[in-house]
Design an enzyme around this catalytic site. Sequence first.
Site, PDB file in Angstrom:
ATOM      1  CB  SER A  51      -0.879  -0.011   1.255  1.00  0.00           C
ATOM      2  OG  SER A  51      -1.499   1.245   1.440  1.00  0.00           O
ATOM      3  NE  ARG A  52      -1.901   5.481  -2.833  1.00  0.00           N
ATOM      4  CZ  ARG A  52      -2.824   6.375  -3.177  1.00  0.00           C
ATOM      5  NH1 ARG A  52      -2.543   7.269  -4.097  1.00  0.00           N
ATOM      6  NH2 ARG A  52      -4.021   6.385  -2.616  1.00  0.00           N
ATOM      7  CE1 TYR A  73       0.119   0.169  -3.773  1.00  0.00           C
ATOM      8  CE2 TYR A  73       0.165   1.712  -5.614  1.00  0.00           C
ATOM      9  CZ  TYR A  73      -0.466   1.203  -4.489  1.00  0.00           C
ATOM     10  OH  TYR A  73      -1.671   1.712  -4.088  1.00  0.00           O
ATOM     11  CG  HIS A  94      -6.076  -0.980 -13.633  1.00  0.00           C
ATOM     12  ND1 HIS A  94      -7.280  -1.503 -14.017  1.00  0.00           N
ATOM     13  CD2 HIS A  94      -6.184  -0.752 -12.291  1.00  0.00           C
ATOM     14  CE1 HIS A  94      -8.090  -1.597 -12.969  1.00  0.00           C
ATOM     15  NE2 HIS A  94      -7.454  -1.127 -11.918  1.00  0.00           N
ATOM     16  CE  LYS A 112     -15.039  -3.760 -13.098  1.00  0.00           C
ATOM     17  NZ  LYS A 112     -15.508  -2.983 -11.942  1.00  0.00           N
ATOM     18  NE  ARG A 178     -12.983   2.679  -7.364  1.00  0.00           N
ATOM     19  CZ  ARG A 178     -13.644   2.109  -8.350  1.00  0.00           C
ATOM     20  NH1 ARG A 178     -13.625   2.629  -9.553  1.00  0.00           N
ATOM     21  NH2 ARG A 178     -14.350   1.020  -8.157  1.00  0.00           N
ATOM     22  CG  ASP A 191     -16.514   1.040 -11.401  1.00  0.00           C
ATOM     23  OD1 ASP A 191     -15.396   1.465 -11.082  1.00  0.00           O
ATOM     24  OD2 ASP A 191     -17.173   0.244 -10.698  1.00  0.00           O
TER      25      ASP A 191
HETATM   26  N1  LIG Z   1     -14.575  -7.299  -9.414  1.00  0.00           N
HETATM   27  C1  LIG Z   1     -15.443  -6.511  -8.829  1.00  0.00           C
HETATM   28  O1  LIG Z   1     -16.561  -6.889  -8.501  1.00  0.00           O
HETATM   29  C2  LIG Z   1     -15.046  -5.106  -8.511  1.00  0.00           C
HETATM   30  C3  LIG Z   1     -15.798  -4.363  -7.591  1.00  0.00           C
HETATM   31  C4  LIG Z   1     -15.368  -3.073  -7.281  1.00  0.00           C
HETATM   32  C5  LIG Z   1     -14.258  -2.546  -7.905  1.00  0.00           C
HETATM   33  N2  LIG Z   1     -13.587  -3.280  -8.821  1.00  0.00           N
HETATM   34  C6  LIG Z   1     -12.404  -2.741  -9.513  1.00  0.00           C
HETATM   35  O2  LIG Z   1     -11.330  -2.730  -8.582  1.00  0.00           O
HETATM   36  C7  LIG Z   1     -10.516  -1.586  -8.776  1.00  0.00           C
HETATM   37  C8  LIG Z   1     -10.440  -0.813  -7.472  1.00  0.00           C
HETATM   38  O3  LIG Z   1     -11.741  -0.446  -7.082  1.00  0.00           O
HETATM   39  P1  LIG Z   1     -12.110  -0.256  -5.521  1.00  0.00           P
HETATM   40  O4  LIG Z   1     -13.563   0.011  -5.499  1.00  0.00           O
HETATM   41  O5  LIG Z   1     -11.567  -1.353  -4.728  1.00  0.00           O
HETATM   42  O6  LIG Z   1     -11.330   1.097  -5.231  1.00  0.00           O
HETATM   43  P2  LIG Z   1     -10.868   1.691  -3.815  1.00  0.00           P
HETATM   44  O7  LIG Z   1     -11.633   1.100  -2.692  1.00  0.00           O
HETATM   45  O8  LIG Z   1     -10.869   3.157  -3.989  1.00  0.00           O
HETATM   46  O9  LIG Z   1      -9.364   1.160  -3.680  1.00  0.00           O
HETATM   47  C9  LIG Z   1      -8.410   1.488  -4.621  1.00  0.00           C
HETATM   48  C10 LIG Z   1      -7.048   1.431  -3.968  1.00  0.00           C
HETATM   49  O10 LIG Z   1      -6.103   1.844  -4.949  1.00  0.00           O
HETATM   50  C11 LIG Z   1      -4.977   2.450  -4.311  1.00  0.00           C
HETATM   51  N3  LIG Z   1      -4.592   3.631  -5.091  1.00  0.00           N
HETATM   52  C12 LIG Z   1      -3.413   3.750  -5.767  1.00  0.00           C
HETATM   53  N4  LIG Z   1      -3.318   4.924  -6.378  1.00  0.00           N
HETATM   54  C13 LIG Z   1      -4.452   5.584  -6.074  1.00  0.00           C
HETATM   55  C14 LIG Z   1      -4.922   6.891  -6.383  1.00  0.00           C
HETATM   56  N5  LIG Z   1      -4.217   7.759  -7.125  1.00  0.00           N
HETATM   57  N6  LIG Z   1      -6.126   7.261  -5.903  1.00  0.00           N
HETATM   58  C15 LIG Z   1      -6.869   6.409  -5.161  1.00  0.00           C
HETATM   59  N7  LIG Z   1      -6.462   5.147  -4.824  1.00  0.00           N
HETATM   60  C16 LIG Z   1      -5.263   4.754  -5.271  1.00  0.00           C
HETATM   61  C17 LIG Z   1      -5.398   2.739  -2.889  1.00  0.00           C
HETATM   62  O11 LIG Z   1      -4.651   1.856  -2.070  1.00  0.00           O
HETATM   63  P3  LIG Z   1      -3.409   2.335  -1.168  1.00  0.00           P
HETATM   64  O12 LIG Z   1      -3.409   3.828  -1.148  1.00  0.00           O
HETATM   65  O13 LIG Z   1      -3.651   1.713   0.148  1.00  0.00           O
HETATM   66  O14 LIG Z   1      -2.181   1.800  -1.821  1.00  0.00           O
HETATM   67  C18 LIG Z   1      -6.861   2.365  -2.801  1.00  0.00           C
HETATM   68  O15 LIG Z   1      -7.201   1.710  -1.619  1.00  0.00           O
HETATM   69  C19 LIG Z   1     -11.136  -0.837  -9.956  1.00  0.00           C
HETATM   70  O16 LIG Z   1     -10.515  -1.255 -11.124  1.00  0.00           O
HETATM   71  C20 LIG Z   1     -12.587  -1.316  -9.955  1.00  0.00           C
HETATM   72  O17 LIG Z   1     -13.222  -1.262 -11.212  1.00  0.00           O
HETATM   73  C21 LIG Z   1     -13.935  -4.563  -9.113  1.00  0.00           C
END
Ligand SMILES: NC(=O)c1ccc[n+]([C@@H]2O[C@H](COP(=O)([O-])OP(=O)(O)OC[C@H]3O[C@@H](n4cnc5c(N)ncnc54)[C@H](OP(=O)(O)O)[C@@H]3O)[C@@H](O)[C@H]2O)c1
Length: 347
Positions: A51-52, A73, A94, A112, A178, A191
């Site tokens: 994590s950052r 990372y 990504h 995705k 986001r 998304d």
């Molecule tokens: N498969 C599914 O059902 C599903 C469901 C929801 C989302 N997703 C996908 O998963 C991915 C993440 O979504 P999420 O909803 O989990 O997002 P999230 O809760 O906002 O988490 C994203 C993580 O990315 C890191 N990050 C790195 N650079 C960043 C930046 N500039 N701004 C914000 N965060 C940053 C952060 O981790 P650290 O800062 O701790 O390193 C943050 O916790 C997306 O591609 C989304 O489409 C998939």
Amino acid sequence: MPRLTLPEPRTPDPMDAPVLRWGILAPGHIAGHWATALRQHTRQRLVAVGSRSPERAAEFARRHGVDRVHTSYEALVDDPEVDAVYVASPHSHHREHALLALGAGKHVLVEKAFTRNAAEARELVAAAAGVLLMEAMWTRYLPHTDVVRRVLEDGLLGQVHRITADYGVHAGLSPTHRLLDPALAGGVLLDLGVYPLSFASAVAGAAGLALRPTSVQAAGTLAATGVDAQVSAQIGYGTAQAQLFTSMLTASGHTAQVFGSLGRIEVDDRCYVPAGVTLTIGEATGTWDANSIHGYGGLSFQTAALATYAAEGRTDSPLLPLDETVTILETADDIRRQVGVVYPGES
Ligand SMILES: NC(=O)c1ccc[n+]([C@@H]2O[C@H](COP(=O)([O-])OP(=O)(O)OC[C@H]3O[C@@H](n4cnc5c(N)ncnc54)[C@H](OP(=O)(O)O)[C@@H]3O)[C@@H](O)[C@H]2O)c1
């Protein structure tokens, strides 16, 4: 009414996959569900998190029993104890994060939407020499998807003419989420809309239609931030048309249907998690819903698939080859162009 028996899915039990040592890059919302699915439904080992933020990394590691904690990372991908990296950052990052992991020689599962656009996806494909790179489009690996695939491959629907798929929610997001942020490649298409897009592409492939769309017409509604809040698209696949809808403004449902000259198959509501399907051929009908893994537990199937493919020495997923991921993103690019959404830094 006569009863039909549907084909059984060929989906392996995720518990049976060979074991890889995994590292999570970006422990956000979905990474938590992924870690739980791994623990509950596979023998995969989650050994490291990066994590950052040292606090977030430590908290995630504590919650999910992860031994190795990295506060960058770079350190995560360089960890020699890690075989495969799960990239779970926002779409905007990504490309950068997958390139890091590929550069360190790891197998990579990228959430995705794979990247913001097709050009970035092609860059990743070019960088993935000798390792397995896979889009985490988990619906492709779910049992019900294989039931649909088998129905289509066996020609039970006759000639496929129409595909419909819907993923709409009334998200009620805070303005800083986001999904609303162009800098994080927000918008509903990347998304949620990627699910209907990927479904249509999977159907086209299994039904022997053109994999590359022959036409794309889209309309959309933008949020105040300029990202797409709702999109509908009509996509031609040769002699078939797909009507796809996605929205963060209205709970339009999460269903998918395929209509052929002999009958139709419908995926139940919540088609993006393990779901049931109903097949209707003339007057006869039948259902399949023998899922033993539910909800986000379904994330285990794609992860087990990657571990199996890696053990087989594959560098591409047979269920969602990288070429197809690129084609789907080309369609998404076309839709965004028509709807008028451009991310910062894109021409
Ligand atoms: N498969 C599914 O059902 C599903 C469901 C929801 C989302 N997703 C996908 O998963 C991915 C993440 O979504 P999420 O909803 O989990 O997002 P999230 O809760 O906002 O988490 C994203 C993580 O990315 C890191 N990050 C790195 N650079 C960043 C930046 N500039 N701004 C914000 N965060 C940053 C952060 O981790 P650290 O800062 O701790 O390193 C943050 O916790 C997306 O591609 C989304 O489409 C998939």
